[in-house]
Design a protein around this motif. Structure first.
Motif, PDB file in Angstrom:
ATOM      1  N   ALA A   1      -6.523 -10.139  13.920  1.00  0.00           N
ATOM      2  CA  ALA A   1      -7.223 -11.027  12.993  1.00  0.00           C
ATOM      3  C   ALA A   1      -6.544 -11.052  11.631  1.00  0.00           C
ATOM      4  O   ALA A   1      -7.214 -11.072  10.594  1.00  0.00           O
ATOM      5  N   GLY A   2      -5.216 -11.046  11.636  1.00  0.00           N
ATOM      6  CA  GLY A   2      -4.463 -11.134  10.404  1.00  0.00           C
ATOM      7  C   GLY A   2      -4.212  -9.816   9.700  1.00  0.00           C
ATOM      8  O   GLY A   2      -3.399  -9.745   8.778  1.00  0.00           O
ATOM      9  N   ALA A   3      -4.905  -8.772  10.139  1.00  0.00           N
ATOM     10  CA  ALA A   3      -4.685  -7.449   9.553  1.00  0.00           C
ATOM     11  C   ALA A   3      -3.478  -6.804  10.217  1.00  0.00           C
ATOM     12  O   ALA A   3      -3.255  -6.963  11.419  1.00  0.00           O
ATOM     13  N   LEU A   4      -2.683  -6.085   9.424  1.00  0.00           N
ATOM     14  CA  LEU A   4      -1.478  -5.418   9.905  1.00  0.00           C
ATOM     15  C   LEU A   4      -1.766  -3.931  10.094  1.00  0.00           C
ATOM     16  O   LEU A   4      -2.112  -3.234   9.146  1.00  0.00           O
ATOM     17  N   PHE A   5      -1.588  -3.464  11.313  1.00  0.00           N
ATOM     18  CA  PHE A   5      -1.744  -2.044  11.612  1.00  0.00           C
ATOM     19  C   PHE A   5      -0.354  -1.464  11.878  1.00  0.00           C
ATOM     20  O   PHE A   5       0.395  -2.008  12.689  1.00  0.00           O
ATOM     21  N   ILE A   6      -0.031  -0.399  11.163  1.00  0.00           N
ATOM     22  CA  ILE A   6       1.287   0.229  11.277  1.00  0.00           C
ATOM     23  C   ILE A   6       1.084   1.656  11.784  1.00  0.00           C
ATOM     24  O   ILE A   6       0.342   2.429  11.169  1.00  0.00           O
ATOM     25  N   TYR A   7       1.746   1.981  12.865  1.00  0.00           N
ATOM     26  CA  TYR A   7       1.576   3.296  13.481  1.00  0.00           C
ATOM     27  C   TYR A   7       2.890   4.075  13.456  1.00  0.00           C
ATOM     28  O   TYR A   7       3.963   3.489  13.476  1.00  0.00           O
ATOM     29  N   GLY A   8       2.770   5.392  13.425  1.00  0.00           N
ATOM     30  CA  GLY A   8       3.951   6.234  13.556  1.00  0.00           C
ATOM     31  C   GLY A   8       4.538   6.736  12.258  1.00  0.00           C
ATOM     32  O   GLY A   8       5.682   7.181  12.219  1.00  0.00           O
ATOM     33  N   MET A   9       3.775   6.671  11.170  1.00  0.00           N
ATOM     34  CA  MET A   9       4.269   7.167   9.890  1.00  0.00           C
ATOM     35  C   MET A   9       4.183   8.692   9.854  1.00  0.00           C
ATOM     36  O   MET A   9       3.166   9.271  10.224  1.00  0.00           O
ATOM     37  N   ASP A  10       5.261   9.319   9.438  1.00  0.00           N
ATOM     38  CA  ASP A  10       5.338  10.782   9.439  1.00  0.00           C
ATOM     39  C   ASP A  10       5.154  11.398   8.053  1.00  0.00           C
ATOM     40  O   ASP A  10       4.722  12.552   7.932  1.00  0.00           O
ATOM     41  N   TYR A  11       5.536  10.674   7.014  1.00  0.00           N
ATOM     42  CA  TYR A  11       5.500  11.214   5.656  1.00  0.00           C
ATOM     43  C   TYR A  11       4.805  10.209   4.740  1.00  0.00           C
ATOM     44  O   TYR A  11       4.975   8.995   4.897  1.00  0.00           O
ATOM     45  N   TRP A  12       4.077  10.756   3.757  1.00  0.00           N
ATOM     46  CA  TRP A  12       3.293   9.916   2.850  1.00  0.00           C
ATOM     47  C   TRP A  12       3.515  10.326   1.407  1.00  0.00           C
ATOM     48  O   TRP A  12       3.685  11.507   1.098  1.00  0.00           O
ATOM     49  N   GLY A  13       3.506   9.333   0.520  1.00  0.00           N
ATOM     50  CA  GLY A  13       3.494   9.609  -0.891  1.00  0.00           C
ATOM     51  C   GLY A  13       2.079   9.815  -1.385  1.00  0.00           C
ATOM     52  O   GLY A  13       1.115   9.708  -0.612  1.00  0.00           O
ATOM     53  N   LYS A  14       1.944  10.071  -2.683  1.00  0.00           N
ATOM     54  CA  LYS A  14       0.626  10.359  -3.253  1.00  0.00           C
ATOM     55  C   LYS A  14      -0.060   9.114  -3.798  1.00  0.00           C
ATOM     56  O   LYS A  14      -1.231   9.177  -4.170  1.00  0.00           O
ATOM     57  N   GLY A  15       0.652   8.022  -3.876  1.00  0.00           N
ATOM     58  CA  GLY A  15       0.031   6.765  -4.258  1.00  0.00           C
ATOM     59  C   GLY A  15       0.208   6.395  -5.714  1.00  0.00           C
ATOM     60  O   GLY A  15       0.462   7.234  -6.567  1.00  0.00           O
ATOM     61  N   THR A  16       0.069   5.095  -5.970  1.00  0.00           N
ATOM     62  CA  THR A  16       0.084   4.574  -7.327  1.00  0.00           C
ATOM     63  C   THR A  16      -1.030   3.535  -7.433  1.00  0.00           C
ATOM     64  O   THR A  16      -1.226   2.712  -6.532  1.00  0.00           O
ATOM     65  N   LEU A  17      -1.773   3.576  -8.542  1.00  0.00           N
ATOM     66  CA  LEU A  17      -2.938   2.724  -8.696  1.00  0.00           C
ATOM     67  C   LEU A  17      -2.549   1.354  -9.244  1.00  0.00           C
ATOM     68  O   LEU A  17      -1.847   1.255 -10.256  1.00  0.00           O
ATOM     69  N   VAL A  18      -3.019   0.324  -8.576  1.00  0.00           N
ATOM     70  CA  VAL A  18      -2.853  -1.051  -9.040  1.00  0.00           C
ATOM     71  C   VAL A  18      -4.232  -1.616  -9.327  1.00  0.00           C
ATOM     72  O   VAL A  18      -5.104  -1.618  -8.457  1.00  0.00           O
ATOM     73  N   THR A  19      -4.418  -2.084 -10.556  1.00  0.00           N
ATOM     74  CA  THR A  19      -5.696  -2.664 -10.951  1.00  0.00           C
ATOM     75  C   THR A  19      -5.451  -4.085 -11.431  1.00  0.00           C
ATOM     76  O   THR A  19      -4.651  -4.304 -12.341  1.00  0.00           O
ATOM     77  N   VAL A  20      -6.141  -5.034 -10.809  1.00  0.00           N
ATOM     78  CA  VAL A  20      -6.019  -6.439 -11.190  1.00  0.00           C
ATOM     79  C   VAL A  20      -7.347  -6.855 -11.802  1.00  0.00           C
ATOM     80  O   VAL A  20      -8.359  -6.978 -11.106  1.00  0.00           O
ATOM     81  N   SER A  21      -7.332  -7.078 -13.104  1.00  0.00           N
ATOM     82  CA  SER A  21      -8.571  -7.371 -13.801  1.00  0.00           C
ATOM     83  C   SER A  21      -8.272  -8.070 -15.109  1.00  0.00           C
ATOM     84  O   SER A  21      -7.246  -7.833 -15.743  1.00  0.00           O
ATOM     85  N   SER A  22      -9.195  -8.937 -15.504  1.00  0.00           N
ATOM     86  CA  SER A  22      -9.056  -9.595 -16.796  1.00  0.00           C
ATOM     87  C   SER A  22      -9.837  -8.833 -17.871  1.00  0.00           C
ATOM     88  O   SER A  22      -9.842  -9.235 -19.033  1.00  0.00           O
TER      89      SER A  22
END
Length: 129
Positions: free
Chosen positions: A108-129
């Motif tokens: 239904a248009g959503a992308l599922f990605i499997y098989g990731m072995d390593y992850w970062g800690k993330g970065t915050l994105v805020t979209v706001s006026s």
């Protein structure tokens, strides 16, 4: 072992642009497929985009197709996510991940990605006026 560090998030107004990056280090990190994911607190993490290690093939969730572009610079071991025409619903923590053998599925248009072995800690994105 691969280490991933995201940067480049921030606060932007609707319609604006950001380009988070994912810097990879470790053994043969340029041989890994890289994926971008995002998560809003209290909601499931969702796949945003993926770029293959070999020929650089790309995939996008329908919600970002035409607005986001994933690219990689193997000389710098860095993957970028150019985000244009940002919307408030793009607000999330954005994570990059690496995997040697990954698969994808569209539902239904959503992308599922499997098989990731390593992850970062993330970065915050805020979209706001």
């Amino acid at each position: 072992q691969v280490q991933l560090v995201e940067s480049g998030g921030g606060l932007v107004q609707p319609g604006g642009s950001l380009r988070p990056s994912c810097a990879a280090s470790g053994s043969t990190s340029d041989g890994y497929t890289i994926g971008w994911f995002r998560q809003v607190p209290g909601k499931e993490r969702e796949g945003v985009s993926r770029i293959r290690s070999n020929y650089g093939g790309t995939h996008y969730a329908d919600s970002v197709k035409g607005r986001f572009t994933i690219s990689r610079d193997n000389a710098k071991n860095t993957v970028y996510l150019q985000m244009n025409s940002l919307k408030p619903e793009d607000t999330a923590i954005y994570y990059c991940a690496a995997g040697e053998s990954t698969t994808i599925q569209y539902l239904a248009g959503a992308l599922f990605i499997y098989g990731m072995d390593y992850w970062g800690k993330g970065t915050l994105v805020t979209v706001s006026s």
